[in-house]
Design a protein around this motif. Structure first.
Motif, PDB file in Angstrom:
ATOM      1  N   ALA A 412       0.865  -1.169   0.005  1.00  0.00           N
ATOM      2  CA  ALA A 412       0.095  -0.033  -0.066  1.00  0.00           C
ATOM      3  C   ALA A 412       0.964   1.151  -0.001  1.00  0.00           C
ATOM      4  N   MET A 413       1.858   1.152   0.499  1.00  0.00           N
ATOM      5  CA  MET A 413       2.851   2.146   0.784  1.00  0.00           C
ATOM      6  C   MET A 413       3.409   2.747  -0.429  1.00  0.00           C
ATOM      7  N   HIS A 414       3.864   1.541  -1.523  1.00  0.00           N
ATOM      8  CA  HIS A 414       4.538   1.889  -2.519  1.00  0.00           C
ATOM      9  C   HIS A 414       3.407   2.239  -3.532  1.00  0.00           C
ATOM     10  N   VAL A 415       2.243   1.797  -3.579  1.00  0.00           N
ATOM     11  CA  VAL A 415       0.964   2.294  -4.378  1.00  0.00           C
ATOM     12  C   VAL A 415       0.711   3.840  -4.030  1.00  0.00           C
ATOM     13  N   ASP A 416       0.810   4.188  -3.024  1.00  0.00           N
ATOM     14  CA  ASP A 416       0.547   5.606  -2.550  1.00  0.00           C
ATOM     15  C   ASP A 416       1.770   6.286  -3.226  1.00  0.00           C
ATOM     16  N   PHE A 417       2.961   6.007  -3.108  1.00  0.00           N
ATOM     17  CA  PHE A 417       4.311   6.823  -3.633  1.00  0.00           C
ATOM     18  C   PHE A 417       4.090   6.809  -5.206  1.00  0.00           C
ATOM     19  N   ALA A 418       3.614   5.649  -5.826  1.00  0.00           N
ATOM     20  CA  ALA A 418       3.400   5.757  -7.256  1.00  0.00           C
ATOM     21  C   ALA A 418       2.303   6.885  -7.612  1.00  0.00           C
ATOM     22  N   HIS A 419       1.174   6.826  -6.766  1.00  0.00           N
ATOM     23  CA  HIS A 419       0.444   7.814  -7.041  1.00  0.00           C
ATOM     24  C   HIS A 419       0.839   9.292  -7.136  1.00  0.00           C
ATOM     25  N   ALA A 420       1.583   9.549  -6.004  1.00  0.00           N
ATOM     26  CA  ALA A 420       2.075  10.841  -5.905  1.00  0.00           C
ATOM     27  C   ALA A 420       3.131  11.341  -6.763  1.00  0.00           C
ATOM     28  N   ALA A 421       3.985  10.194  -7.212  1.00  0.00           N
ATOM     29  CA  ALA A 421       4.950  10.416  -8.162  1.00  0.00           C
ATOM     30  C   ALA A 421       4.230  10.685  -9.557  1.00  0.00           C
ATOM     31  N   ALA A 422       3.356   9.880  -9.900  1.00  0.00           N
ATOM     32  CA  ALA A 422       2.378  10.178 -11.193  1.00  0.00           C
ATOM     33  C   ALA A 422       1.903  11.620 -11.369  1.00  0.00           C
ATOM     34  N   LEU A 423       1.335  12.119 -10.089  1.00  0.00           N
ATOM     35  CA  LEU A 423       0.761  13.584 -10.125  1.00  0.00           C
ATOM     36  C   LEU A 423       1.950  14.442 -10.487  1.00  0.00           C
ATOM     37  N   LEU A 424       3.014  14.313  -9.916  1.00  0.00           N
ATOM     38  CA  LEU A 424       4.101  15.147 -10.102  1.00  0.00           C
ATOM     39  C   LEU A 424       4.922  14.800 -11.453  1.00  0.00           C
ATOM     40  N   GLY A 425       4.689  13.727 -12.141  1.00  0.00           N
ATOM     41  CA  GLY A 425       5.255  13.432 -13.339  1.00  0.00           C
ATOM     42  C   GLY A 425       6.691  12.755 -13.358  1.00  0.00           C
ATOM     43  N   ASN A 426       7.028  12.257 -11.890  1.00  0.00           N
ATOM     44  CA  ASN A 426       8.271  11.608 -11.858  1.00  0.00           C
ATOM     45  C   ASN A 426       8.043   9.831 -12.295  1.00  0.00           C
ATOM     46  N   TRP A 427       8.050   9.897 -13.561  1.00  0.00           N
ATOM     47  CA  TRP A 427       7.931   8.725 -14.101  1.00  0.00           C
ATOM     48  C   TRP A 427       8.523   7.544 -13.891  1.00  0.00           C
ATOM     49  N   SER A 428       9.781   7.557 -13.637  1.00  0.00           N
ATOM     50  CA  SER A 428      10.599   6.559 -13.336  1.00  0.00           C
ATOM     51  C   SER A 428      10.320   5.936 -11.893  1.00  0.00           C
ATOM     52  N   GLU A 429      10.296   7.130 -10.812  1.00  0.00           N
ATOM     53  CA  GLU A 429      10.127   6.602  -9.315  1.00  0.00           C
ATOM     54  C   GLU A 429       8.659   6.007  -9.491  1.00  0.00           C
ATOM     55  N   CYS A 430       7.577   6.432 -10.231  1.00  0.00           N
ATOM     56  CA  CYS A 430       6.348   5.899 -10.188  1.00  0.00           C
ATOM     57  C   CYS A 430       6.325   4.353 -10.583  1.00  0.00           C
ATOM     58  N   GLU A 431       7.014   4.212 -11.741  1.00  0.00           N
ATOM     59  CA  GLU A 431       7.092   2.838 -12.195  1.00  0.00           C
ATOM     60  C   GLU A 431       7.849   1.900 -11.412  1.00  0.00           C
ATOM     61  N   ALA A 432       8.928   2.350 -10.591  1.00  0.00           N
ATOM     62  CA  ALA A 432       9.774   1.616  -9.875  1.00  0.00           C
ATOM     63  C   ALA A 432       8.623   1.203  -8.537  1.00  0.00           C
ATOM     64  N   ALA A 433       8.023   2.062  -8.147  1.00  0.00           N
ATOM     65  CA  ALA A 433       7.044   1.803  -7.028  1.00  0.00           C
ATOM     66  C   ALA A 433       5.927   0.685  -7.427  1.00  0.00           C
ATOM     67  N   LEU A 434       5.433   0.988  -8.528  1.00  0.00           N
ATOM     68  CA  LEU A 434       4.577  -0.013  -9.094  1.00  0.00           C
ATOM     69  C   LEU A 434       4.955  -1.278  -9.162  1.00  0.00           C
ATOM     70  N   SER A 435       6.223  -1.665  -9.852  1.00  0.00           N
ATOM     71  CA  SER A 435       6.690  -2.738  -9.647  1.00  0.00           C
ATOM     72  C   SER A 435       7.094  -3.362  -8.292  1.00  0.00           C
ATOM     73  N   THR A 436       7.430  -2.805  -7.448  1.00  0.00           N
ATOM     74  CA  THR A 436       7.959  -3.447  -6.147  1.00  0.00           C
ATOM     75  C   THR A 436       6.553  -3.785  -5.421  1.00  0.00           C
ATOM     76  N   ALA A 437       5.482  -2.803  -5.734  1.00  0.00           N
ATOM     77  CA  ALA A 437       3.982  -3.254  -4.985  1.00  0.00           C
ATOM     78  C   ALA A 437       3.614  -4.393  -5.715  1.00  0.00           C
TER      79      ALA A 437
END
Length: 746
Positions: A412-437
């Motif tokens: 759940a933490m990684h999904v929340d992190f990916a959500h925030a990264a997506a809103l900011l346009g940080n695509w690499s961090e978003c995809e990494a968090a989704l993969s970990t989740a």
């Protein structure tokens, strides 16, 4: 040196006596107890001379009773002796003395004899019958003397029985109050608590805690405070359970200032009361409810420094969610790093240095030697560290569930992190968090669940997380840069405790809780543009929302549809997307974390005809929504006051009261509609009766019922493709003139 003990020798124990029963007889003051001589004698060791003397007197008084009724009483062990306040030798077969009356035991004895006669040799039956007749004759001759003796014995044992009975009665009353609290039946809880005074019994801390919880569950914070003050007047010091109940009450209504004051009160009490993780998580949940990131971060930092607490998965999950909602990725990243795998507990850990009796050289603990001592550091006997303790099945299941909870929180933490990264346009961090989740969810599947209830919960959590992952992945593939200023301009929060102009309050509410401050620092949102927009969207005199300004002049003629209690936004986002060109939608929700979920969900799915209102519907509707401006009001699965099944439940937090229906009526246009959907038939009937009782000053009804035509499936019992998106109404029910429909929503 082993600690000094004081022994008491018990002889001629009644048959059936057990170590557990004897410990209960001595009120668990015995530190060690051994049955010897085949259970006919016992050696009891006490920690102090005073306890030993009290135990000896207690046993002597029991022996005196034994000597007086050796020829007339039948006793089945010391457990019954403690329960009825008397003892007797089981070898004698005569009468049983009840605490209320004298009851002949001959009938039950004869019954037992007849049951055994079925398998007894024929030669023994006559002797058994003869003995039974002798006993019956003896009882008849001694009946007057027995009654007199039993009456005097009852007087001798009355003080002890009264004290034990009072304790039992207090426990029962406390249990009843706790049950009423869970069902939100405040009146019954208060009435039950009043019996303490009526029966001359002093309520304990647990009773006050249950009463306070009853007030809190029903939304009566004033009553909870009064009960808290009464407890202190009675000379009882509140413990962490009582403080946590008050915390829950203040956090539920969003009053974090008073909630923080409770922590100060705990520290000032002598001796101080340290909060536990449950109290901390209650407060953090309150911070998530109102979106107070700074206060949550401040309290989270005190866990290890002030209270020597290690945050659990729930505490970290609250903090990561709050930091991600505030778009503070660096802070969220640090908390996620702390979420390490839980340490495997192969044996029960015991602090061998605490307590002199645990020091090496003391008397060894027999239970520890068998690998199953449950007292740990509280045990008075020596624990050899070389002896490994066995883990019960329950401990193994709890460890298994703990690991699953840990992994679920991490995902759940990684999904929340990916959500925030997506809103900011940080695509690499978003995809990494989704993969970990995703990998974490796979680990949960590999571990599996050993409990059906936990398995259902795991599957529900997994489904929600997978849905969020899929939504974020679709958005991330598009690499779309959000116009966050326009998105923030569709979010109107009315938080508690903020003063100043309404437009400034909107900005403050978005600052930390929605990440507006971070966006301004990054140059992807403008405060001035937002402030101008908010000023245009509200009337200058009364501060009411103008829908034509909120949605734009090009959409001013479209109907406005409002959902009250929109939850996380699954339903309303789908509805708004489906009617993007034909309706304007408004989501009204109390809890900040849900408001944020609606806001971010609409942003990722590019839904532009939906605005969110954050705050109390009972305040926003009459104060911030113009009269006659809404076409259709929806409520999906509103929470009833009687959540546990009883209509005797009450709650000041219940929204759909008669006054609220009147407020809804005011904001509706002529011919406007209200649709309420629930899976609770009792609650639906209650709401229908509330609506039926509402009348205008001229006597006309506020609402008239709309009858929806019956819509059934095809002849094969399946919904046809044509009707797949329509509701199926199977039946109507008339409730005082209001039509209640039964069926499946579209």
């Amino acid at each position: 040196m082993p600690p000094e003990t004081h022994e008491v020798h018990l002889k001629s124990l009644p048959a059936g006596s057990s170590a557990k029963g004897l410990r209960s007889f001595f009120e668990h003051k015995a530190v060690r107890l051994e049955l010897v001589d085949g259970g006919r004698e016992a050696v009891v060791r006490f920690g102090t001379a005073a306890d030993a003397e009290a135990g000896r007197k207690r046993w002597d008084s029991c022996q005196a009773v034994l000597s007086n009724e050796r020829s007339t009483s039948s006793v089945r062990g010391v457990k019954r002796a403690r329960r009825h306040g008397q003892c007797a030798d089981s070898k004698q077969t005569a009468s049983r003395v009840d605490s209320r009356q004298t009851v002949s035991h001959s009938e039950s004895k004869q019954t037992a004899s007849h049951e055994s006669l079925d398998s007894a040799p024929a030669s023994k039956r006559s002797s058994t019958k003869t003995k039974s007749e002798q006993v019956k004759k003896l009882q008849s001759e001694n009946a007057p003397a027995l009654q007199k003796e039993n009456a005097s014995k009852k007087m001798r044992l009355a003080p002890e029985n009264t004290e034990a009975g009072s304790r039992l009665r207090a426990q029962n009353l406390t249990h009843e109050i706790a049950g009423f609290a869970a069902k939100r039946q405040l009146a019954k809880a208060v009435e039950t608590f009043s019996r303490f005074a009526e029966e001359g019994i002093a309520p304990g801390i647990q009773a006050f805690a249950a009463l306070i919880n009853a007030h809190v569950n029903s939304g009566d914070l004033d009553g909870a405070t009064q009960a808290f003050d009464s407890m202190r007047v009675a000379g009882l010091m509140p413990n962490v359970v009582v403080y946590t109940a008050l915390l829950k009450g203040h956090c539920r209504i969003g009053d974090l200032k008073k909630a923080l004051a409770i922590f100060d009160d705990m520290s000032k009490q002598q001796p101080p009361v340290l909060p536990d993780l449950r109290a901390v998580n209650t407060f953090l949940r309150g911070c998530a409810r109102v979106g107070d990131v700074q206060t949550a971060a401040l309290l989270f930092s005190r866990l290890s420094t002030d209270w020597q607490l290690e945050p659990d998965s729930a505490a970290r999950m609250f903090m990561v969610r709050l930091f991600c909602q505030g778009l503070r990725l660096d802070d969220a990243r640090e908390v996620i790093k702390q979420q390490t795998a839980p340490e495997a507990k192969e044996g029960m850990k015991v602090d061998h240095s605490s307590g002199s009796s645990n020091l090496q050289g003391g008397e060894p603990c027999l239970f520890w030697a068998e690998g199953k001592c449950k007292k740990g550091a509280k045990c008075r006997f020596y624990h050899d560290p070389a002896i490994e303790q066995k883990r019960s099945r329950r401990a193994k299941v709890e460890a298994h569930h703990s690991k699953l909870e840990h992994l679920g929180a991490l995902a759940a933490m990684h999904v929340d992190f990916a959500h925030a990264a997506a809103l900011l346009g940080n695509w690499s961090e978003c995809e990494a968090a989704l993969s970990t989740a995703t990998n974490t969810l796979t680990q949960m599947d590999e571990i599996g669940s050993v409990d059906d209830t936990f398995k259902t919960l795991h599957e529900s959590t997994r489904f929600a997380l997978e849905t969020d992952i899929a939504r974020i992945q679709r958005f991330a593939k598009q690499r779309t840069t959000l116009a966050l200023t326009a998105r923030f301009g569709l979010c109107f929060n009315f938080p508690i405790g903020l003063d100043g102009k309404l437009s400034d309050r909107f900005l403050k509410a978005l600052g930390e809780a929605f990440g507006l401050n971070t966006c301004v620092q990054l140059g992807i949102a403008s405060l001035n543009d937002l402030k101008c927009r908010f000023r245009k969207c509200i009337t200058p005199r009364f501060g009411k929302l103008q829908w034509q300004k909120v949605f734009g002049q090009s959409r001013k003629d479209l109907p406005v549809k409002l959902e009250i209690g929109a939850g996380s936004g699954e339903w309303i986002v789908d509805q708004a997307r489906a009617e993007s060109s034909s309706a304007n939608w408004v989501a009204l929700e109390l809890m900040h974390d849900r408001v944020y979920s609606i806001f971010s969900r609409a942003a990722l799915e590019d839904v532009q005809n939906l605005c969110t209102l954050g705050g109390d519907a009972t305040q926003i509707l009459p104060m911030r929504v113009q009269q006659g401006s809404v076409d259709h009001v929806f409520a999906n699965f509103p929470e009833p006051p009687h959540v546990s099944g009883s209509e005797a439940a009450e709650s000041s937090l219940h929204v759909w009261s008669d006054q609220f229906f009147k407020d809804v009526h005011k904001v509706l246009k002529p011919q406007g509609r209200v649709t309420i959907l629930s899976d609770n038939p009792r609650y639906c009937r209650s709401l229908a009766r509330t609506v039926a009782d509402l009348q205008a000053p001229d006597g006309s009804p506020f609402f008239t019922s709309v009858t929806v035509p019956l819509c059934t499936s095809d002849g094969k019992g399946k919904r046809t493709k044509k009707r797949a998106a329509l509701a199926e109404i199977h039946d109507h029910e008339d409730i005082d003139g209001i039509c209640l429909h039964h069926g499946t929503p579209g």
